[in-house]
Design a protein around this motif. Sequence first.
Motif, mmCIF file in Angstrom:
data_model
loop_
_atom_site.group_PDB
_atom_site.id
_atom_site.type_symbol
_atom_site.label_atom_id
_atom_site.label_comp_id
_atom_site.label_asym_id
_atom_site.label_seq_id
_atom_site.Cartn_x
_atom_site.Cartn_y
_atom_site.Cartn_z
ATOM 1 N N MET A 1 2.818 13.379 12.198
ATOM 2 C CA MET A 1 3.948 12.483 11.991
ATOM 3 C C MET A 1 4.887 13.061 10.936
ATOM 4 O O MET A 1 4.463 13.796 10.036
ATOM 5 N N ASP A 2 6.145 12.733 11.055
ATOM 6 C CA ASP A 2 7.139 13.206 10.102
ATOM 7 C C ASP A 2 6.931 12.530 8.752
ATOM 8 O O ASP A 2 6.549 11.364 8.657
ATOM 9 N N VAL A 3 7.197 13.296 7.698
ATOM 10 C CA VAL A 3 7.140 12.758 6.340
ATOM 11 C C VAL A 3 8.513 12.202 6.002
ATOM 12 O O VAL A 3 9.498 12.939 5.917
ATOM 13 N N ILE A 4 8.571 10.898 5.820
ATOM 14 C CA ILE A 4 9.846 10.236 5.534
ATOM 15 C C ILE A 4 10.144 10.245 4.043
ATOM 16 O O ILE A 4 11.276 10.473 3.625
ATOM 17 N N HIS A 5 9.114 10.020 3.242
ATOM 18 C CA HIS A 5 9.278 9.981 1.789
ATOM 19 C C HIS A 5 8.412 11.089 1.173
ATOM 20 O O HIS A 5 7.180 11.030 1.252
ATOM 21 N N GLU A 6 9.046 12.081 0.561
ATOM 22 C CA GLU A 6 8.340 13.233 0.030
ATOM 23 C C GLU A 6 7.401 12.861 -1.115
ATOM 24 O O GLU A 6 6.291 13.360 -1.210
ATOM 25 N N ARG A 7 7.881 12.003 -2.008
ATOM 26 C CA ARG A 7 7.087 11.626 -3.177
ATOM 27 C C ARG A 7 6.924 10.106 -3.199
ATOM 28 O O ARG A 7 7.868 9.386 -3.510
ATOM 29 N N CYS A 8 5.760 9.646 -2.837
ATOM 30 C CA CYS A 8 5.531 8.207 -2.723
ATOM 31 C C CYS A 8 4.174 7.849 -3.324
ATOM 32 O O CYS A 8 3.349 8.726 -3.613
ATOM 33 N N ALA A 9 3.965 6.552 -3.488
ATOM 34 C CA ALA A 9 2.713 6.062 -4.070
ATOM 35 C C ALA A 9 2.302 4.783 -3.361
ATOM 36 O O ALA A 9 3.144 3.992 -2.928
ATOM 37 N N GLY A 10 0.986 4.614 -3.237
ATOM 38 C CA GLY A 10 0.413 3.374 -2.721
ATOM 39 C C GLY A 10 -0.385 2.707 -3.824
ATOM 40 O O GLY A 10 -1.200 3.366 -4.481
ATOM 41 N N ILE A 11 -0.162 1.424 -4.057
ATOM 42 C CA ILE A 11 -0.767 0.715 -5.183
ATOM 43 C C ILE A 11 -1.572 -0.462 -4.658
ATOM 44 O O ILE A 11 -1.037 -1.327 -3.952
ATOM 45 N N ASP A 12 -2.848 -0.492 -4.979
ATOM 46 C CA ASP A 12 -3.718 -1.629 -4.677
ATOM 47 C C ASP A 12 -3.963 -2.373 -5.978
ATOM 48 O O ASP A 12 -4.462 -1.800 -6.949
ATOM 49 N N ILE A 13 -3.613 -3.662 -6.001
ATOM 50 C CA ILE A 13 -3.578 -4.432 -7.242
ATOM 51 C C ILE A 13 -4.652 -5.505 -7.209
ATOM 52 O O ILE A 13 -4.793 -6.234 -6.224
ATOM 53 N N SER A 14 -5.396 -5.613 -8.292
ATOM 54 C CA SER A 14 -6.345 -6.709 -8.472
ATOM 55 C C SER A 14 -6.084 -7.337 -9.835
ATOM 56 O O SER A 14 -5.167 -6.924 -10.556
ATOM 57 N N LYS A 15 -6.872 -8.311 -10.188
ATOM 58 C CA LYS A 15 -6.643 -9.020 -11.444
ATOM 59 C C LYS A 15 -6.930 -8.149 -12.651
ATOM 60 O O LYS A 15 -6.254 -8.253 -13.689
ATOM 61 N N VAL A 16 -7.921 -7.239 -12.535
ATOM 62 C CA VAL A 16 -8.378 -6.483 -13.716
ATOM 63 C C VAL A 16 -7.870 -5.052 -13.738
ATOM 64 O O VAL A 16 -7.744 -4.463 -14.808
ATOM 65 N N ASP A 99 -11.031 -0.514 -2.590
ATOM 66 C CA ASP A 99 -9.730 -0.557 -3.259
ATOM 67 C C ASP A 99 -9.054 0.812 -3.245
ATOM 68 O O ASP A 99 -7.834 0.914 -3.062
ATOM 69 N N VAL A 100 -9.844 1.875 -3.433
ATOM 70 C CA VAL A 100 -9.272 3.226 -3.421
ATOM 71 C C VAL A 100 -8.728 3.566 -2.038
ATOM 72 O O VAL A 100 -7.623 4.097 -1.889
ATOM 73 N N LYS A 101 -9.520 3.259 -1.000
ATOM 74 C CA LYS A 101 -9.059 3.550 0.361
ATOM 75 C C LYS A 101 -7.828 2.713 0.712
ATOM 76 O O LYS A 101 -6.961 3.171 1.456
ATOM 77 N N ASP A 102 -7.761 1.495 0.185
ATOM 78 C CA ASP A 102 -6.564 0.680 0.421
ATOM 79 C C ASP A 102 -5.325 1.337 -0.171
ATOM 80 O O ASP A 102 -4.263 1.377 0.459
ATOM 81 N N SER A 103 -5.449 1.840 -1.389
ATOM 82 C CA SER A 103 -4.293 2.501 -2.012
ATOM 83 C C SER A 103 -3.914 3.771 -1.251
ATOM 84 O O SER A 103 -2.722 4.068 -1.080
ATOM 85 N N GLU A 104 -4.905 4.508 -0.758
ATOM 86 C CA GLU A 104 -4.615 5.713 0.032
ATOM 87 C C GLU A 104 -3.912 5.339 1.340
ATOM 88 O O GLU A 104 -2.969 6.018 1.776
ATOM 89 N N TRP A 105 -4.368 4.269 1.967
ATOM 90 C CA TRP A 105 -3.788 3.840 3.239
ATOM 91 C C TRP A 105 -2.339 3.370 3.040
ATOM 92 O O TRP A 105 -1.458 3.701 3.826
ATOM 93 N N ILE A 106 -2.105 2.624 1.969
ATOM 94 C CA ILE A 106 -0.740 2.176 1.683
ATOM 95 C C ILE A 106 0.168 3.375 1.441
ATOM 96 O O ILE A 106 1.309 3.417 1.928
ATOM 97 N N ALA A 107 -0.328 4.361 0.712
ATOM 98 C CA ALA A 107 0.476 5.555 0.440
ATOM 99 C C ALA A 107 0.843 6.285 1.730
ATOM 100 O O ALA A 107 1.987 6.748 1.896
ATOM 101 N N ARG A 108 -0.092 6.387 2.654
ATOM 102 C CA ARG A 108 0.196 7.081 3.916
ATOM 103 C C ARG A 108 1.191 6.299 4.768
ATOM 104 O O ARG A 108 2.071 6.883 5.408
#
Length: 412
Positions: A1-16, A99-108
Amino acid sequence: MDVIHERCAGIDISKVDVKVTIRVPGAGKRRRRETRTFSSVTSGLLAMRDWLLAEGVTVAGMEATGAYWKPVFYLLEHEMECWLLNARHMKAVPGRKTDVKDSEWIARLVEHGLVRPSFVPPEPIRQLRDLTRYRTEVIRERTREAQRLEKLLEDAGIKLSAVVSDILGVSGRAMLAALITGNRDPHLLADLAKGSMRRKTDALIEALTGYFTDHHAFLARAMLDRIDACTAMEKRLDERIDEQIAPFRRRIELLVTVPGINTRTAQVILAEIGADIAHFPTAADLASWAGVCPGNNESGGRKGPGRTRHGDPWLKAALGQGAVSASRTKDTYLAARYRRITARRGKKRALVALQHSILISVWHMFTHDAEYADLGGRYFIERTGRARQTRRLVSQLNQLGYHVTLQTNGAV
């Protein structure tokens, strides 16, 4: 798949804590991925922001998790493009969720442009939204307390609500105050009625005859105190909202030209959709976001129920109030549309259709900075043609066994 955003981040947020995965260019043509964990307190979020800026991240996506996303979003929104993402739009493979895999998935997903950000209004509108939503909750709490008071009176055998339309009106409050202070004589209580209520003296005497005790008096006093506190808070919020909404006064002036929309309803609508209507490219986008248009549910050529989506509950509640008021107006397009749809689809669907019509009008009014132009109560008759409408009505009367002779009215 084409890379639309060269520099991006995926953030998984919890209370702590906050799990952050970045995807940036690596050696050669490969993409580099790195995940770090930060505390959710302010010092940890500042460290996260510094790391993202050092990596040159331009887009950060995060899942809308309760209220935990707000401090992260508000901290980053001025530094980079922030996307608030709907959890339903990014379900990962079941059975492999951390939580880590969620952040990786959001980033992708963000990297390849496979998700769309949700609408987050600017700070002035967010503050106005907080005020209008809290005012709505205060009013609802006052209503609940009034209902509790009515149940308490029923428990004491006092049928005041069966005679008085508003037990918290001038007459009702006077009678309740007397009951609380120890006056239990129904004749003296009924004599406290004001104005037209005095014509119901006999009925009031019967309704006020009961077994109201000191226990009921204590609870009634506590409930009235809470009702008065809610009323005072509502007034404070009204004053604050008037201050916050001053820069958007023109928008309010446009909204109140719509039949059924008063100043308070207009304030809620503005707080929910914002003053910049450009966030919604078309009127259909706004109606879909608000959840007041039919949904699409088609598979294999078969169309399922077109139920509306959940949308914004605060906006839908305000539009619902406006739709009910508009349906009762005289000689307006919205009232004619309500009657037309009610005959075929029922009252509830007709009210949703009016909500849709109001919101479509709001989009055009904001876009063109123009007041509402009513099409009139005869719009549907003129649109379908008088001759066609006449033939239909005459045919119905003929089927009922009537012989119809038409005579033109000069006023038509």
